[in-house]
Structure formats: structure tokens, C-alpha cells
Design a protein around this motif. Structure first.
Motif, PDB file in Angstrom:
ATOM      1  N   ALA A 211       0.814  -1.214   0.000  1.00 46.78           N
ATOM      2  CA  ALA A 211       0.000   0.000   0.000  1.00 46.78           C
ATOM      3  C   ALA A 211       0.848   1.265   0.000  1.00 46.78           C
ATOM      4  CB  ALA A 211      -0.930  -0.006   1.211  1.00 46.78           C
ATOM      5  N   THR A 212       1.865   1.325   0.853  1.00 46.09           N
ATOM      6  CA  THR A 212       2.650   2.561   0.945  1.00 46.09           C
ATOM      7  C   THR A 212       3.468   2.802  -0.324  1.00 46.09           C
ATOM      8  OG1 THR A 212       4.391   1.372   2.160  1.00 46.09           O
ATOM      9  CG2 THR A 212       2.774   2.595   3.462  1.00 46.09           C
ATOM     10  N   THR A 213       3.932   1.739  -0.957  1.00 41.98           N
ATOM     11  CA  THR A 213       4.660   1.949  -2.213  1.00 41.98           C
ATOM     12  C   THR A 213       3.709   2.377  -3.328  1.00 41.98           C
ATOM     13  OG1 THR A 213       4.586  -0.450  -2.601  1.00 41.98           O
ATOM     14  CG2 THR A 213       6.606   0.446  -1.672  1.00 41.98           C
ATOM     15  N   ALA A 214       2.497   1.830  -3.333  1.00 41.68           N
ATOM     16  CA  ALA A 214       1.502   2.271  -4.323  1.00 41.68           C
ATOM     17  C   ALA A 214       1.130   3.736  -4.086  1.00 41.68           C
ATOM     18  CB  ALA A 214       0.261   1.389  -4.259  1.00 41.68           C
ATOM     19  N   MET A 215       1.051   4.138  -2.818  1.00 45.13           N
ATOM     20  CA  MET A 215       0.758   5.543  -2.517  1.00 45.13           C
ATOM     21  C   MET A 215       1.912   6.444  -2.940  1.00 45.13           C
ATOM     22  SD  MET A 215      -2.305   5.663  -1.314  1.00 45.13           S
ATOM     23  CE  MET A 215      -2.404   7.277  -0.540  1.00 45.13           C
ATOM     24  N   ASP A 216       3.122   5.916  -2.901  1.00 43.66           N
ATOM     25  CA  ASP A 216       4.279   6.654  -3.423  1.00 43.66           C
ATOM     26  C   ASP A 216       4.077   6.918  -4.911  1.00 43.66           C
ATOM     27  OD1 ASP A 216       6.775   7.818  -3.682  1.00 43.66           O
ATOM     28  OD2 ASP A 216       7.892   5.948  -3.582  1.00 43.66           O
ATOM     29  N   ALA A 217       3.692   5.883  -5.650  1.00 42.19           N
ATOM     30  CA  ALA A 217       3.446   6.046  -7.086  1.00 42.19           C
ATOM     31  C   ALA A 217       2.296   7.026  -7.342  1.00 42.19           C
ATOM     32  CB  ALA A 217       3.142   4.692  -7.719  1.00 42.19           C
ATOM     33  N   LEU A 218       1.254   6.930  -6.525  1.00 42.45           N
ATOM     34  CA  LEU A 218       0.119   7.855  -6.680  1.00 42.45           C
ATOM     35  C   LEU A 218       0.570   9.298  -6.452  1.00 42.45           C
ATOM     36  CD1 LEU A 218      -2.959   8.137  -7.121  1.00 42.45           C
ATOM     37  CD2 LEU A 218      -3.230   7.963  -4.644  1.00 42.45           C
ATOM     38  N   THR A 219       1.421   9.499  -5.470  1.00 41.49           N
ATOM     39  CA  THR A 219       1.955  10.842  -5.210  1.00 41.49           C
ATOM     40  C   THR A 219       2.768  11.343  -6.400  1.00 41.49           C
ATOM     41  OG1 THR A 219       2.074  10.313  -2.852  1.00 41.49           O
ATOM     42  CG2 THR A 219       3.311  12.227  -3.599  1.00 41.49           C
ATOM     43  N   HIS A 220       3.598  10.466  -6.973  1.00 39.19           N
ATOM     44  CA  HIS A 220       4.352  10.850  -8.180  1.00 39.19           C
ATOM     45  C   HIS A 220       3.402  11.327  -9.279  1.00 39.19           C
ATOM     46  CE1 HIS A 220       7.689   7.820  -6.906  1.00 39.19           C
ATOM     47  NE2 HIS A 220       7.860   8.989  -6.329  1.00 39.19           N
ATOM     48  N   GLU A 347     -11.418  12.183  -0.586  1.00 29.75           N
ATOM     49  CA  GLU A 347     -12.021  11.135   0.243  1.00 29.75           C
ATOM     50  C   GLU A 347     -11.561   9.740  -0.180  1.00 29.75           C
ATOM     51  OE1 GLU A 347     -14.100  11.239   3.113  1.00 29.75           O
ATOM     52  OE2 GLU A 347     -13.081  13.180   2.977  1.00 29.75           O
ATOM     53  N   VAL A 348     -11.408   9.522  -1.485  1.00 31.63           N
ATOM     54  CA  VAL A 348     -10.919   8.218  -1.959  1.00 31.63           C
ATOM     55  C   VAL A 348      -9.494   7.977  -1.456  1.00 31.63           C
ATOM     56  CG1 VAL A 348     -10.219   6.917  -4.007  1.00 31.63           C
ATOM     57  CG2 VAL A 348     -12.437   8.050  -3.946  1.00 31.63           C
ATOM     58  N   ILE A 349      -8.664   9.013  -1.475  1.00 31.97           N
ATOM     59  CA  ILE A 349      -7.296   8.881  -0.960  1.00 31.97           C
ATOM     60  C   ILE A 349      -7.331   8.532   0.526  1.00 31.97           C
ATOM     61  CG2 ILE A 349      -5.152  10.132  -0.462  1.00 31.97           C
ATOM     62  CD1 ILE A 349      -5.673  11.745  -3.051  1.00 31.97           C
ATOM     63  N   LYS A 350      -8.176   9.210   1.279  1.00 33.17           N
ATOM     64  CA  LYS A 350      -8.283   8.927   2.715  1.00 33.17           C
ATOM     65  C   LYS A 350      -8.783   7.507   2.969  1.00 33.17           C
ATOM     66  CE  LYS A 350      -9.098  13.698   4.292  1.00 33.17           C
ATOM     67  NZ  LYS A 350     -10.081  14.610   4.919  1.00 33.17           N
ATOM     68  N   LYS A 351      -9.746   7.059   2.164  1.00 30.40           N
ATOM     69  CA  LYS A 351     -10.276   5.705   2.338  1.00 30.40           C
ATOM     70  C   LYS A 351      -9.232   4.649   1.982  1.00 30.40           C
ATOM     71  CE  LYS A 351     -15.149   6.917   1.627  1.00 30.40           C
ATOM     72  NZ  LYS A 351     -16.304   6.862   0.690  1.00 30.40           N
ATOM     73  N   LEU A 352      -8.416   4.921   0.961  1.00 27.31           N
ATOM     74  CA  LEU A 352      -7.328   4.004   0.618  1.00 27.31           C
ATOM     75  C   LEU A 352      -6.359   3.877   1.783  1.00 27.31           C
ATOM     76  CD1 LEU A 352      -6.119   4.591  -3.069  1.00 27.31           C
ATOM     77  CD2 LEU A 352      -7.071   2.509  -2.076  1.00 27.31           C
ATOM     78  N   LYS A 353      -6.040   5.004   2.407  1.00 28.08           N
ATOM     79  CA  LYS A 353      -5.138   4.979   3.562  1.00 28.08           C
ATOM     80  C   LYS A 353      -5.754   4.199   4.715  1.00 28.08           C
ATOM     81  CE  LYS A 353      -3.350   9.020   4.648  1.00 28.08           C
ATOM     82  NZ  LYS A 353      -3.202  10.486   4.808  1.00 28.08           N
ATOM     83  N   LEU A 354      -7.024   4.403   4.949  1.00 27.96           N
ATOM     84  CA  LEU A 354      -7.707   3.705   6.042  1.00 27.96           C
ATOM     85  C   LEU A 354      -7.733   2.200   5.786  1.00 27.96           C
ATOM     86  CD1 LEU A 354      -9.221   4.310   8.693  1.00 27.96           C
ATOM     87  CD2 LEU A 354     -11.349   4.336   7.360  1.00 27.96           C
ATOM     88  N   ALA A 355      -8.030   1.812   4.549  1.00 23.88           N
ATOM     89  CA  ALA A 355      -8.075   0.389   4.203  1.00 23.88           C
ATOM     90  C   ALA A 355      -6.699  -0.256   4.299  1.00 23.88           C
ATOM     91  CB  ALA A 355      -8.635   0.213   2.794  1.00 23.88           C
TER      92      ALA A 355
END
Length: 406
Positions: A211-220, A347-355
Motif C-alpha cells: 500500500a505505501t509503495t503504491a501511494m508513493d506512485a500515486l503521489t508521483h 475522500e478516496v485517498i483517505k479511504k485508501l489509507k484507512l483500508a
């Protein structure tokens, strides 16, 4: 304390960003040749065409103990290419580890490098290549843009996480643990010549790291899209990356063995890497790098914690771009107004983090450190990052206070 930069500084920085954009049009960034698991023979043929008979395999001890590099090592050995394994890479590779890898390359008469691992391993491999190409110059003298200017050995990047995009970028980050400093070296010659995207190598990743690496890509992808230096190509790659992550990260968290979804995340990381290596990143990364240097917060985690907070702090300055992302990714309804679309995206970003069990704050941050962290983040970002609008120190501090648990 100012919320924005002075008009004179802002004009100078925008002129610099324009010059970078023109330079990219004149001197396009090289793209690595990309191969999948089904194309290993094709990749091998290209490696042999480069007269490579002995490769340095750069990885880390954890991956080596799990046997993840073994398939490729056996494949190379079976096809007549010798390998020397260097597994001494730690997260946020230190200049000492890079030096050890450089010596392993020299002492074993290697002729090419294959990096099997996450962003730290791939970055370290690039920097080992820099040491080979510029043996008389310390890495600390090469930090910044376009100071290497020499061809590196042939590098093949094999990412085992779907996040950093290092397999396609022209930059690498090194650490000096003695001084708590992290610095980047960027030059066109740092782009790997080949990338192998093999989703089966990501199957054993824990859900949190996935999840955290995918969020890294999303941030990029998002920072590349909202910045002022986007092009038709980078915008297309950014949007594709965002949609692949929003569609596939929840599925991978539910069904970790799904190779199709993991392949989509690897592609998303690659596309996002192609975007941000041409447009650069923004304030999320500027702050995240300071948290990594000061407290050793993993980079993907820092980005994930910061992403929605930084986007919210920009406010309506980036509403149009965020609404476009929401539309492309199908996160909002066509009849929604721009504010509703932005709300849906956040909200989708927050829900991804929560999940993903990613927290909203970081307990390591000390309130007394915030002024220093804000200053360091501002120094990193200005003038290099073509952000949508410029922040003064007060806005950096505001974001840091929001993610500070205290």
C-alpha cells in the motif's frame, strides 16, 4: 512569517521552470526498454549484444533470504552469464554501502548491473554506476542536476515493489547517516537501460508495504499532473497511473496473489515514474524527504500521510487539475460541481489509507523540529520543483503541525 514567496523570487523560479521545460523538449529523457516475465529471452539477447559476461546483482539481505533474486540469477548463469551478488543495501542507502557495491563491481570484473529490489536498491545501483563512471569524484560532489555527464554501465532494474518508479527515472537518492542528510543526483545517464516488470516478484510483499509503495506512485502521478511543467505525454501517463492505482490497489489488498492486479500496479508505478522524471515532484516529496532524513520514516509512508493534507492546503489553486483526475478515474459523477469532484478525490485517498492501515499522523515528529523541517523542505523545493503555487515557511509549518501527533 510569510505564506507565499516574494513576487521577485516567484518570477525567478518560474523562469527557471520554463527553462527546464524547454530543455526537456530539446534533450528528451531516455526511456528504458521494458520487458515482462514472458520476454526474458528478448532481454537476455540485448544484454549479450552489450558484450556483458559478468553482472553485479544488487539486492538486499531480506530479498536474498526470501530467494526472490534466485530465478533471475539462475536464468543468467544457465545462459552463460556469471553473477556476483551484493546484498548490502539498506533502506535509504548510505554512501558507504554504495562504495562497497562499487568495490564489489571492480573486484569481480563485472560489466553490467542488475538491480533486484525496491527503490533503495535501484537507486543504489544507479549510484554504484555513477561511482564506476566517475571514480575520482565523491558522490557528494555530484549532487544536483547534470553533474555526472558520463555514460554508466548497462543497468537493468527489476522492481520488487510497485511504487518508486526508479526503474525509469534519471535520479537517485543517497544518504549520509552521520549527518542525517539525504541528497539527490540527477542526470540523463542515470536512467536504467532496461526494466523488467515481473509481478510475481511482488507477491510476497506485506499488505502495508504494498500500500505505501503504491501511494508513493500515486503521489508521483498527482504531483506531476498538478505541477506547471506537465506535457501531453506526462499528463497522459499520470492519469493512467492514477486510475490503475485507484482501481487495483483495493483489489490487491483483498487478493494479494492476483498477478493481473499486481501487474497493473507495476505498470502504474512505471507510468508515474515516466511522468515525474520529466516534470519533477512537489511539496509532498519536499516534506517527506525531510521526515525520512530526520526520523527515518519510510518514504512511501511519509508520502501517504502527507498527500491529502498537502492537496487540501493548496485549496482552490489546484481544484481544476484535481477535478480532471477525479473525472478520468471515475471517482465522481458527471453532474458534480468542481468542489464535489475534488472532495470525492480527497475522500478516496483517505479511504485508501484507512483500508491500508496507514495512519493520519506521525508520532516521531517533534514540535520543536518543525521550523527546521519547514526550512529544509522549502530549501529543497525552491527553485527546483515546479509546484502549482509557491508556499512560504508558514504553510510548510502548518502542514507539519497537522501530521504531528502531538
Amino acid at each position: 512569517m510569510e505564506n507565499t514567496l516574494s513576487p521577485v523570487k516567484a518570477l525567478l523560479y518560474r523562469s527557471y521552470h520554463f527553462a527546464l521545460r524547454v530543455a526537456l523538449l530539446v534533450y528528451p529523457i531516455p526511456r528504458p526498454r521494458c520487458f515482462t516475465s514472458q520476454q526474458l529471452d528478448n532481454w537476455l539477447s540485448e544484454v549479450k549484444e552489450n558484450q556483458i559476461e559478468h553482472m553485479l546483482v544488487v539486492t538486499d539481505d531480506a530479498l536474498l533470504n526470501l530467494g526472490i533474486p534466485e530465478k533471475l540469477i539462475s536464468f543468467l548463469n544457465h545462459n552463460g552469464i556469471k553473477t556476483t551478488v551484493f546484498s548490502g543495501i539498506l533502506p535509504d542507502p548510505d554512501i558507504k554501502e554504495i562504495e562497497q557495491g562499487y568495490l564489489a563491481y571492480l573486484n569481480n570484473n563485472c560489466q553490467g548491473i542488475i538491480a533486484i529490489g525496491g527503490g533503495s536498491v535501484i537507486d543504489a545501483s544507479k549510484l554504484i554506476g555513477v561511482r564506476i563512471a566517475r571514480p575520482k569524484t565523491p558522490l557528494t560532489k555530484l549532487k544536483g542536476l547534470f553533474k555526472v555527464l558520463t555514460k554508466l554501465p548497462v543497468i537493468t532494474a527489476v522492481p520488487t515493489t510497485a511504487g518508486t518508479g526508479s526503474e525509469t527515472t534519471v535520479a537517485a537518492v543517497a544518504s549520509n547517516r552521520k549527518t542525517h542528510e539525504k541528497f539527490a543526483i540527477a542526470d540523463y545517464c542515470l536512467a536504467p537501460k532496461y526494466a523488467l516488470l515481473m509481478p510475481e516478484l511482488t507477491q510476497g510483499l506485506p499488505a502495508f508495504i504494498t500500500a505505501t509503495t503504491a501511494m508513493d506512485a500515486l503521489t508521483h502521478a498527482i504531483e506531476a499532473y498538478i505541477g506547471v511543467n506537465g506535457t501531453a505525454f506526462t499528463n497522459k501517463q499520470s492519469l493512467k497511473a492514477c486510475k490503475l492505482i485507484f482501481d487495483n490497489l483495493p483489489l490487491v489488498l483483498k487478493t494479494p496473489q492476483d498477478l493481473t492486479c499486481r501487474a497493473h500496479l507495476l505498470n502504474a508505478s512505471f507510468y508515474a515514474g515516466e511522468a515525474f522524471t520529466r516534470t519533477s515532484v512537489g511539496y509532498v516529496h519536499a516534506i517527506a524527504h525531510q521526515l525520512g532524513a530526520k526520523y527515518h520514516v519510510p518514504h512511501g509512508l511519509a508520502n501517504a500521510v502527507l498527500l491529502d493534507v498537502v492537496l487540501t492546503e493548496f485549496g482552490n489553486e489546484i481544484y481544476g487539475k484535481l477535478a480532471e483526475i477525479a473525472d478520468y478515474c471515475g471517482l465522481s459523477k458527471q453532474q458534480d460541481n468542481i468542489e464535489q469532484k475534488v472532495f470525492c478525490l480527497i475522500e478516496v485517498i483517505k479511504k485508501l489509507k484507512l483500508a491500508s492501515n496507514i495512519q493520519a499522523t506521525l508520532p516521531d515528529i517533534k514540535v520543536s523540529d518543525i521550523p527546521h523541517l519547514a526550512h529544509a523542505a522549502s530549501k529543497e523545493a525552491h527553485p527546483d520543483y515546479p509546484v502549482p503555487s509557491f508556499w512560504g515557511l508558514a504553510r510548510f509549518e502548518k502542514v507539519l503541525h497537522k501530521i504531528c501527533e502531538k
